[in-house]
Design a protein around this motif. Structure first.
Motif, short mmCIF file in Angstrom:
data_model
loop_
_atom_site.label_atom_id
_atom_site.label_comp_id
_atom_site.label_asym_id
_atom_site.label_seq_id
_atom_site.Cartn_x
_atom_site.Cartn_y
_atom_site.Cartn_z
N ALA A 47 26.64 43.22 44.39
CA ALA A 47 28.03 42.75 44.28
C ALA A 47 28.07 41.28 43.87
O ALA A 47 28.93 40.88 43.06
CB ALA A 47 28.75 42.94 45.62
N THR A 48 27.17 40.48 44.39
CA THR A 48 27.11 39.07 44.00
C THR A 48 26.77 38.93 42.53
O THR A 48 27.40 38.13 41.81
CB THR A 48 26.05 38.33 44.86
N LEU A 49 25.79 39.68 42.08
CA LEU A 49 25.42 39.62 40.67
C LEU A 49 26.57 40.07 39.77
O LEU A 49 26.85 39.45 38.73
CB LEU A 49 24.18 40.48 40.41
N LEU A 50 27.24 41.15 40.14
CA LEU A 50 28.36 41.63 39.33
C LEU A 50 29.51 40.63 39.29
O LEU A 50 30.17 40.49 38.27
CB LEU A 50 28.86 42.98 39.87
N THR A 51 29.73 39.95 40.40
CA THR A 51 30.85 39.00 40.46
C THR A 51 30.58 37.73 39.69
O THR A 51 31.39 37.31 38.87
CB THR A 51 31.15 38.64 41.93
N ALA A 68 38.03 36.85 45.63
CA ALA A 68 38.71 38.12 45.92
C ALA A 68 37.97 39.29 45.26
O ALA A 68 37.80 40.35 45.88
CB ALA A 68 40.15 38.08 45.44
N VAL A 69 37.52 39.07 44.04
CA VAL A 69 36.75 40.11 43.34
C VAL A 69 35.46 40.37 44.09
O VAL A 69 35.05 41.52 44.30
CB VAL A 69 36.48 39.70 41.87
N PHE A 70 34.79 39.29 44.54
CA PHE A 70 33.55 39.45 45.30
C PHE A 70 33.80 40.20 46.61
O PHE A 70 33.00 41.07 46.99
CB PHE A 70 32.92 38.09 45.61
N GLY A 71 34.89 39.90 47.31
CA GLY A 71 35.18 40.58 48.57
C GLY A 71 35.35 42.07 48.41
O GLY A 71 34.81 42.86 49.19
N VAL A 72 36.09 42.47 47.38
CA VAL A 72 36.30 43.90 47.14
C VAL A 72 34.98 44.57 46.76
O VAL A 72 34.63 45.64 47.28
CB VAL A 72 37.37 44.12 46.06
N LEU A 73 34.25 43.95 45.84
CA LEU A 73 32.97 44.54 45.42
C LEU A 73 31.96 44.57 46.57
O LEU A 73 31.18 45.53 46.69
CB LEU A 73 32.38 43.76 44.24
#
Length: 111
Positions: A47-51, A68-73
């Motif tokens: 998730a960190t890498l994707l964000t 916010a994007v990181f939290g959801v992912l």
């Protein structure tokens, strides 16, 4: 991989002198919580890498910040990673149950 020793004695027992021998079945079982935590941590890393690597800054608005994007992912992919870890642990547990090692246990006197 963390393992636990599960023993289940069979009904065959022989007596020689004051010592009793017993045939036991021993198998190595994986620790399911360890696999779940490892899968969740790997999910958080993904998730960190994707964000932070794959999210272009022009797509971020005031409504959806990078955190916010990181939290959801993190929630979604972390849960998926934990689930995959549990499934792998259950598969390994099932495999270890098919081939237990048979050993002879000898009772000794404590002096």
């Amino acid at each position: 991989m963390s393992t636990e020793q599960n023993t289940s004695p069979t009904s065959r027992t022989t007596h020689q002198d004051d010592h009793s021998d017993q045939i036991v079945s021993v198998r190595r079982a994986p620790s399911i919580p360890a696999f779940a935590i490892t899968g969740g941590v790997i999910g958080l890393i993904v998730a960190t890498l994707l964000t932070f690597i794959f999210t272009p800054t022009e797509m971020l608005t005031l409504d959806y910040s990078r955190s916010a994007v990181f939290g959801v992912l993190a929630v979604v992919i972390g849960a998926i990673g934990a689930t995959v870890g549990i499934i792998i642990a259950l598969i390994l547990d099932r495999r270890s149950a098919k081939n237990p090692e048979t050993l002879r246990a000898v009772e000794t006197s404590d002096q």
